[in-house]
Design a protein around this motif. Sequence first.
Motif, PDB file in Angstrom:
ATOM      1  N   GLY A   1       0.803  -1.215   0.000  1.00  0.00           N
ATOM      2  CA  GLY A   1       0.000   0.000   0.000  1.00  0.00           C
ATOM      3  C   GLY A   1       0.832   1.258   0.000  1.00  0.00           C
ATOM      4  N   GLY A   2       2.122   1.137  -0.359  1.00  0.00           N
ATOM      5  CA  GLY A   2       3.018   2.284  -0.253  1.00  0.00           C
ATOM      6  C   GLY A   2       2.967   3.224  -1.438  1.00  0.00           C
ATOM      7  N   SER A   3       3.316   4.474  -1.194  1.00  0.00           N
ATOM      8  CA  SER A   3       3.417   5.490  -2.239  1.00  0.00           C
ATOM      9  C   SER A   3       4.584   5.161  -3.164  1.00  0.00           C
ATOM     10  CB  SER A   3       3.636   6.865  -1.608  1.00  0.00           C
ATOM     11  OG  SER A   3       4.034   7.812  -2.578  1.00  0.00           O
ATOM     12  N   ILE A   4       4.501   5.605  -4.429  1.00  0.00           N
ATOM     13  CA  ILE A   4       5.612   5.393  -5.362  1.00  0.00           C
ATOM     14  C   ILE A   4       6.195   6.723  -5.837  1.00  0.00           C
ATOM     15  CG2 ILE A   4       4.879   3.118  -6.126  1.00  0.00           C
ATOM     16  CD1 ILE A   4       3.684   4.518  -8.618  1.00  0.00           C
ATOM     17  N   THR A   5       6.107   7.733  -5.005  1.00  0.00           N
ATOM     18  CA  THR A   5       6.756   9.017  -5.284  1.00  0.00           C
ATOM     19  C   THR A   5       8.114   9.030  -4.598  1.00  0.00           C
ATOM     20  OG1 THR A   5       4.614  10.136  -5.389  1.00  0.00           O
ATOM     21  CG2 THR A   5       6.566  11.529  -5.114  1.00  0.00           C
ATOM     22  N   TYR A   6       9.140   9.453  -5.341  1.00  0.00           N
ATOM     23  CA  TYR A   6      10.505   9.404  -4.822  1.00  0.00           C
ATOM     24  C   TYR A   6      11.162  10.778  -4.887  1.00  0.00           C
ATOM     25  CZ  TYR A   6      10.018   4.395  -4.923  1.00  0.00           C
ATOM     26  OH  TYR A   6       9.577   3.119  -4.688  1.00  0.00           O
ATOM     27  N   GLU A   7      11.960  11.053  -3.876  1.00  0.00           N
ATOM     28  CA  GLU A   7      12.722  12.289  -3.824  1.00  0.00           C
ATOM     29  C   GLU A   7      14.107  12.058  -4.416  1.00  0.00           C
ATOM     30  OE1 GLU A   7      12.636  15.324  -0.406  1.00  0.00           O
ATOM     31  OE2 GLU A   7      14.376  14.043   0.038  1.00  0.00           O
ATOM     32  N   TYR A   8      14.502  12.962  -5.283  1.00  0.00           N
ATOM     33  CA  TYR A   8      15.862  12.995  -5.838  1.00  0.00           C
ATOM     34  C   TYR A   8      16.625  14.015  -5.003  1.00  0.00           C
ATOM     35  CZ  TYR A   8      19.490  13.982  -9.426  1.00  0.00           C
ATOM     36  OH  TYR A   8      20.668  14.169 -10.110  1.00  0.00           O
ATOM     37  N   PHE A   9      17.712  13.598  -4.379  1.00  0.00           N
ATOM     38  CA  PHE A   9      18.401  14.482  -3.442  1.00  0.00           C
ATOM     39  C   PHE A   9      19.905  14.444  -3.644  1.00  0.00           C
ATOM     40  CE2 PHE A   9      18.148  10.340  -1.319  1.00  0.00           C
ATOM     41  CZ  PHE A   9      19.419  10.159  -0.808  1.00  0.00           C
ATOM     42  N   THR A  10      20.557  15.423  -3.055  1.00  0.00           N
ATOM     43  CA  THR A  10      22.008  15.449  -2.981  1.00  0.00           C
ATOM     44  C   THR A  10      22.375  15.812  -1.550  1.00  0.00           C
ATOM     45  OG1 THR A  10      24.029  16.305  -4.025  1.00  0.00           O
ATOM     46  CG2 THR A  10      22.243  17.889  -3.648  1.00  0.00           C
TER      47      THR A  10
ATOM     48  N   GLY B   1      24.548  18.396   1.198  1.00  0.00           N
ATOM     49  CA  GLY B   1      25.347  19.565   1.509  1.00  0.00           C
ATOM     50  C   GLY B   1      26.491  19.137   2.423  1.00  0.00           C
ATOM     51  N   GLU B   2      27.135  20.095   3.055  1.00  0.00           N
ATOM     52  CA  GLU B   2      28.252  19.769   3.944  1.00  0.00           C
ATOM     53  C   GLU B   2      27.807  18.939   5.133  1.00  0.00           C
ATOM     54  OE1 GLU B   2      30.396  23.190   5.139  1.00  0.00           O
ATOM     55  OE2 GLU B   2      31.062  23.723   3.118  1.00  0.00           O
ATOM     56  N   ASP B   3      26.584  19.185   5.616  1.00  0.00           N
ATOM     57  CA  ASP B   3      26.127  18.456   6.797  1.00  0.00           C
ATOM     58  C   ASP B   3      24.632  18.153   6.741  1.00  0.00           C
ATOM     59  OD1 ASP B   3      25.137  20.978   7.057  1.00  0.00           O
ATOM     60  OD2 ASP B   3      26.017  21.400   9.022  1.00  0.00           O
ATOM     61  N   SER B   4      24.090  18.032   5.526  1.00  0.00           N
ATOM     62  CA  SER B   4      22.649  17.837   5.417  1.00  0.00           C
ATOM     63  C   SER B   4      22.292  17.148   4.110  1.00  0.00           C
ATOM     64  CB  SER B   4      21.924  19.186   5.496  1.00  0.00           C
ATOM     65  OG  SER B   4      22.301  20.008   4.394  1.00  0.00           O
ATOM     66  N   VAL B   5      21.058  16.659   4.073  1.00  0.00           N
ATOM     67  CA  VAL B   5      20.462  16.142   2.850  1.00  0.00           C
ATOM     68  C   VAL B   5      19.673  17.264   2.195  1.00  0.00           C
ATOM     69  CG1 VAL B   5      18.801  14.503   1.897  1.00  0.00           C
ATOM     70  CG2 VAL B   5      20.309  13.796   3.759  1.00  0.00           C
ATOM     71  N   ASN B   6      19.908  17.493   0.898  1.00  0.00           N
ATOM     72  CA  ASN B   6      19.258  18.594   0.188  1.00  0.00           C
ATOM     73  C   ASN B   6      18.352  18.056  -0.921  1.00  0.00           C
ATOM     74  OD1 ASN B   6      20.770  20.359   1.760  1.00  0.00           O
ATOM     75  ND2 ASN B   6      22.383  20.580   0.219  1.00  0.00           N
ATOM     76  N   PRO B   7      17.029  18.174  -0.770  1.00  0.00           N
ATOM     77  CA  PRO B   7      16.102  17.707  -1.805  1.00  0.00           C
ATOM     78  C   PRO B   7      16.271  18.508  -3.097  1.00  0.00           C
ATOM     79  CG  PRO B   7      14.971  18.116   0.282  1.00  0.00           C
ATOM     80  CD  PRO B   7      16.329  18.717   0.408  1.00  0.00           C
ATOM     81  N   LEU B   8      16.121  17.832  -4.224  1.00  0.00           N
ATOM     82  CA  LEU B   8      16.206  18.483  -5.524  1.00  0.00           C
ATOM     83  C   LEU B   8      14.853  18.486  -6.238  1.00  0.00           C
ATOM     84  CD1 LEU B   8      19.602  16.983  -6.789  1.00  0.00           C
ATOM     85  CD2 LEU B   8      19.200  19.302  -5.917  1.00  0.00           C
ATOM     86  N   SER B   9      14.198  17.335  -6.319  1.00  0.00           N
ATOM     87  CA  SER B   9      12.927  17.239  -7.035  1.00  0.00           C
ATOM     88  C   SER B   9      12.240  15.933  -6.660  1.00  0.00           C
ATOM     89  CB  SER B   9      13.146  17.309  -8.556  1.00  0.00           C
ATOM     90  OG  SER B   9      14.108  16.346  -8.976  1.00  0.00           O
ATOM     91  N   GLU B  10      10.998  15.770  -7.095  1.00  0.00           N
ATOM     92  CA  GLU B  10      10.244  14.548  -6.838  1.00  0.00           C
ATOM     93  C   GLU B  10       9.857  13.899  -8.157  1.00  0.00           C
ATOM     94  OE1 GLU B  10       6.950  15.223  -4.232  1.00  0.00           O
ATOM     95  OE2 GLU B  10       8.218  16.014  -2.602  1.00  0.00           O
ATOM     96  N   HIS B  11       9.839  12.561  -8.166  1.00  0.00           N
ATOM     97  CA  HIS B  11       9.609  11.819  -9.396  1.00  0.00           C
ATOM     98  C   HIS B  11       8.790  10.562  -9.138  1.00  0.00           C
ATOM     99  CE1 HIS B  11      12.773  14.143 -11.561  1.00  0.00           C
ATOM    100  NE2 HIS B  11      13.287  14.225 -10.345  1.00  0.00           N
ATOM    101  N   GLU B  12       8.074  10.125 -10.154  1.00  0.00           N
ATOM    102  CA  GLU B  12       7.445   8.819 -10.183  1.00  0.00           C
ATOM    103  C   GLU B  12       8.022   8.041 -11.350  1.00  0.00           C
ATOM    104  OE1 GLU B  12       3.222   9.040 -10.175  1.00  0.00           O
ATOM    105  OE2 GLU B  12       3.105   9.921  -8.159  1.00  0.00           O
ATOM    106  N   PRO B  13       8.093   6.718 -11.274  1.00  0.00           N
ATOM    107  CA  PRO B  13       8.650   5.934 -12.375  1.00  0.00           C
ATOM    108  C   PRO B  13       7.835   6.117 -13.658  1.00  0.00           C
ATOM    109  CG  PRO B  13       7.563   4.511 -10.781  1.00  0.00           C
ATOM    110  CD  PRO B  13       7.627   5.866 -10.161  1.00  0.00           C
ATOM    111  N   GLU B  14       8.532   6.256 -14.767  1.00  0.00           N
ATOM    112  CA  GLU B  14       7.871   6.476 -16.049  1.00  0.00           C
ATOM    113  C   GLU B  14       7.952   5.218 -16.910  1.00  0.00           C
ATOM    114  OE1 GLU B  14       9.741   9.791 -17.892  1.00  0.00           O
ATOM    115  OE2 GLU B  14       9.183  11.220 -16.322  1.00  0.00           O
TER     116      GLU B  14
END
Length: 422
Positions: free
Chosen positions: A394-403, A405-418
């Motif tokens: 029953g889980g969502s299939i939306t995924y975060e694309y991230f990179t 920083g020096e001491d953190s996770v930085n979100p870039l965009s959200e995607h679903e499989p195409e």
Amino acid sequence: MRERQRIGRRDLLSTAAGATLVATAGCLSDGLIGDTDGDGRPALSERTLRYGGVLPQSGGLGAVGGALENATTLPIAELEESELDVTIEYEGVDSETTPTAAVDAVADLIEDGYPAVVGAAGSDVTLQMTQQATIPAEVVSCSPASTSPTVGILNDRGFSFRTAPDDSMQAVVAAQLAVAEHDAETAATLYTAGDYGRQLSGAFSASFDGEIQRQVSFDEGSESFDEPIAEALSGEPDILFLVSYMEDGVGLLSDYYDGHAGDEIVFVSDGLQEDSIPQGVDASFSDIYGTAPVSSGPGQGTFARMYRDEFGADPAIFTANSYDAAATILLANAAAGENDGAAIRSQMIEVTTGDGTEIQPGELADGLELAAAGEPIRYRGASGEIEFDESGDGGSITYEYFTFGEDSVNPLSEHEPEGVAQ
């Protein structure tokens, strides 16, 4: 059987796993709550709804275990603030991120009569716990973080569920981003041994529109990762897809930067989406990216607010899934009318699908009242819609694309499989 104590909710969150929490919500005397239901079931006010948690307070996923436990018990705090007359009994135990410990821990919950549990977290742990313990005992399990495709194809007689998505979808997103964002033509994978790593590596390799040079495994908890890193990079791939649990992340990336880093882009899986990773590695993370499930349910905003208010911190990865797992178990228990695994199993799909009254995070009191009275409800979650199918997915299939920083996770965009069937 170990000795347990009954303690207050906030005390529970600062003690070791294994304590029992009993919370009684407020009293509402009007309407359906005080009456015996028409079909002979006891009134909600006369019941104790019981569930357990088998989550990692130590081991490879220990760093996120506290947040998962918080979210698993957040529905109790929500109900305590309501006027609903109901008693909830919860007990959390430590899976230690190992199959053996999880099987032993859940056996105690089963012996004590808990009909349903939230957990486990790691896919390999969940696979063993369910097959060796919960399924034979006819106890419902709902994992908030087990993403291996194997979890969805168990011969589980309908007792196993998960609010986490299937990793085959994450693999598609990661493979598509590797080409679209980084023009990758070649790739290699480096993955933790076991079902989680093997399945995600294989799914990425099958989805990648280019050459897969190597798929290399490593042993969890190794003192050095130099040899498998060197093997994975021996063909000079454009992309190194790294699948690991958090416990090995700092060691893996430290060894990578100390002697192996080249021109390749490193992609990491959801297991390494954690601020402590860049904080623990003495290197620039400019060429590291990753994918991880992101909460996209209609109740996400309310859940995040409740979590911050209760715990003074932002929700972490899979915390929304943990809340949803606990919420659906409680709603199914109320609809079942008894603390019985088989009865709860029969209601897990019923309370998450159909045309009943919609219930979101923050509305659990209303949902329990309606479900206990035999009224149809449809839970719509924080992590996703949570529409359980016959496989328990029953889980969502939306995924975060991230990179990073020096001491953190930085979100870039959200995607679903195409381009794939969902």
